[in-house]
Design an enzyme around this catalytic site. Structure first.
Site, PDB file in Angstrom:
ATOM      1  N   GLU A  25     -16.922 -45.141  47.065  1.00  0.00           N
ATOM      2  CA  GLU A  25     -18.318 -44.803  47.358  1.00  0.00           C
ATOM      3  C   GLU A  25     -18.890 -45.699  48.455  1.00  0.00           C
ATOM      4  O   GLU A  25     -18.309 -46.731  48.789  1.00  0.00           O
ATOM      5  CB  GLU A  25     -19.169 -44.913  46.092  1.00  0.00           C
ATOM      6  CG  GLU A  25     -19.082 -46.282  45.456  1.00  0.00           C
ATOM      7  CD  GLU A  25     -20.396 -46.798  44.893  1.00  0.00           C
ATOM      8  OE1 GLU A  25     -21.463 -46.518  45.482  1.00  0.00           O
ATOM      9  OE2 GLU A  25     -20.338 -47.503  43.890  1.00  0.00           O
ATOM     10  N   ASP A 136     -35.344 -44.333  32.158  1.00  0.00           N
ATOM     11  CA  ASP A 136     -34.868 -44.249  33.540  1.00  0.00           C
ATOM     12  C   ASP A 136     -33.348 -44.152  33.438  1.00  0.00           C
ATOM     13  O   ASP A 136     -32.672 -45.134  33.136  1.00  0.00           O
ATOM     14  CB  ASP A 136     -35.310 -45.502  34.313  1.00  0.00           C
ATOM     15  CG  ASP A 136     -34.707 -45.580  35.720  1.00  0.00           C
ATOM     16  OD1 ASP A 136     -33.811 -44.767  36.053  1.00  0.00           O
ATOM     17  OD2 ASP A 136     -35.109 -46.469  36.484  1.00  0.00           O
ATOM     18  N   ASP A 140     -25.872 -40.790  37.754  1.00  0.00           N
ATOM     19  CA  ASP A 140     -24.422 -40.966  37.572  1.00  0.00           C
ATOM     20  C   ASP A 140     -23.978 -40.364  36.233  1.00  0.00           C
ATOM     21  O   ASP A 140     -22.884 -39.806  36.128  1.00  0.00           O
ATOM     22  CB  ASP A 140     -24.034 -42.449  37.569  1.00  0.00           C
ATOM     23  CG  ASP A 140     -24.235 -43.126  38.927  1.00  0.00           C
ATOM     24  OD1 ASP A 140     -24.600 -42.431  39.891  1.00  0.00           O
ATOM     25  OD2 ASP A 140     -24.024 -44.355  39.001  1.00  0.00           O
ATOM     26  N   LYS A 157     -23.257 -51.250  34.922  1.00  0.00           N
ATOM     27  CA  LYS A 157     -23.792 -52.526  35.412  1.00  0.00           C
ATOM     28  C   LYS A 157     -24.587 -53.233  34.315  1.00  0.00           C
ATOM     29  O   LYS A 157     -25.349 -52.620  33.590  1.00  0.00           O
ATOM     30  CB  LYS A 157     -24.636 -52.283  36.654  1.00  0.00           C
ATOM     31  CG  LYS A 157     -23.730 -52.193  37.888  1.00  0.00           C
ATOM     32  CD  LYS A 157     -24.497 -51.937  39.129  1.00  0.00           C
ATOM     33  CE  LYS A 157     -24.952 -50.518  39.125  1.00  0.00           C
ATOM     34  NZ  LYS A 157     -24.197 -49.631  39.961  1.00  0.00           N
TER      35      LYS A 157
END
Ligand code: PSU
Ligand code: MN
Length: 310
Positions: A25, A136, A140, A157
């Site tokens: 990416e 939120d 992905d 993450k």
């Protein structure tokens, strides 16, 4: 669709010949890592993929073309320009219409890679459910639920709500494999206390699982999670402090939306004296290597099936 896709000739002929290809990416290059480490890492990831005998296809949008296999000038442009947009799936049509240059997130990279015919993709950490009360959720996640690809990462993450992200993947039928590990890695650290669905110990093991998903006609991705190499893991007390400071800073400055993830990553690197940056680069490199090994095993398995049918 085809008229908006642009494959470089090396990637196109590798796919036609059934050679291994690994998608990479570009948001991590443009927005996830600081200069000059971003361009150095982008080049290094491509080299690692090549060293394992696979062809790298870094993905991004150039002049409104959804591009798989960016050239080195294009990668440099995404790394060094100040006005590169972070494009998720919702932005792709706008980018095409407005002829933008932009970096693709995990979601939009998967979208493009899948349509280009690429089956294996390596990244650092996927997006997920953010911490806090307001929901939120990274794009992905729904893309992982809707795209039959192998995505190699080090979990989600650490800035995210990891249990909520894990739960989301379960609800939406995304199979989570631990690569040579027994729990879900937590990006900068090797453990999260959260479960995986299955342990895989070799590239062949991953490929067999992926082929069974396809045989069952499942449309979701196989998320292969690989822990950061032990020597680069961030010490947990350093990590906790850096993360708390960074999260407080986002509240104070009211940062949200697409700026949130890049801001948190940069803050944590500063607050940890660069330890999180070192870990981020190490895990990206390691994931690119594992992805290339998986892509190679897949291409070998396909050749064998083809030959045995003759
Ligand atoms: N992995 C990294 N660094 C990054 C990212 C992943 O090691 O910067 C990027 C990916 O492109 C991912 C994005 O899709 O962060 C998540 O952003 P968001 O929460 O806005 O969907
Ligand atoms: Mn986000």
């Amino acid at each position: 669709m085809k008229e908006h896709l642009s494959l470089n000739s090396e990637v196109e002929s590798a796919l036609l010949d059934g050679k291994p290809v690994v998608a990479l990416e570009s948001t991590v290059i443009a927005h996830g890592l600081p200069r000059p480490q971003n361009i150095e890492t982008a080049r290094r990831l491509e080299q690692i993929v090549r060293d394992e005998g696979a062809i790298p296809a870094t993905i991004g949008v150039i002049d409104g073309k959804l591009s798989a296999g960016l050239g080195s000038d294009q990668i440099e442009m995404l790394a060094n320009s100040d006005d590169i947009k972070k494009l998720s799936v919702r932005d792709l049509a706008i980018a095409v219409a407005r002829k933008w240059n932009g970096a693709t997130t995990v979601a939009s990279t998967m979208w493009i890679a899948h349509r280009a015919g690429i089956k294996v993709f390596a990244t650092g950490g996927i997006g997920g459910v953010h911490r806090g009360t307001l929901p939120d959720v990274s794009a992905d996640l729904p893309q992982l639920a809707a795209t039959p690809m192998i995505v190699v990462c080090s979990g989600a993450k650490i800035v995210l709500d990891l249990p909520a992200t894990r739960g989301w993947l379960e609800t939406h039928g995304v199979t989570v494999a631990g690569y040579q590990c027994d729990e879900l890695p937590a990006f900068y650290s090797r453990s999260s206390g959260l479960p995986i669905d299955v342990r895989c110990d070799s590239p062949e093991d991953v490929v067999a699982l992926f082929q069974n998903q396809r045989a069952l006609d499942l449309q979701s991705a196989l998320l292969v999670t690989v822990p950061v190499p032990s020597e680069d893991e961030v010490n947990s007390s350093v990590l906790e402090r850096a993360l708390n400071d960074a999260l407080n800073e986002t509240k104070r400055r009211a940062i949200g939306g697409r700026e949130l993830t890049p801001f948190l990553l940069a803050e944590m690197s500063e607050k940890s004296g660069g330890a999180t940056l070192t870990a981020n680069i190490a895990l990206l490199e390691n994931n690119a290597r594992v992805a290339a090994q998986i892509a190679s095993a897949m291409s070998k398995a396909k050749l064998e099936t083809r030959n045995s049918k003759r």
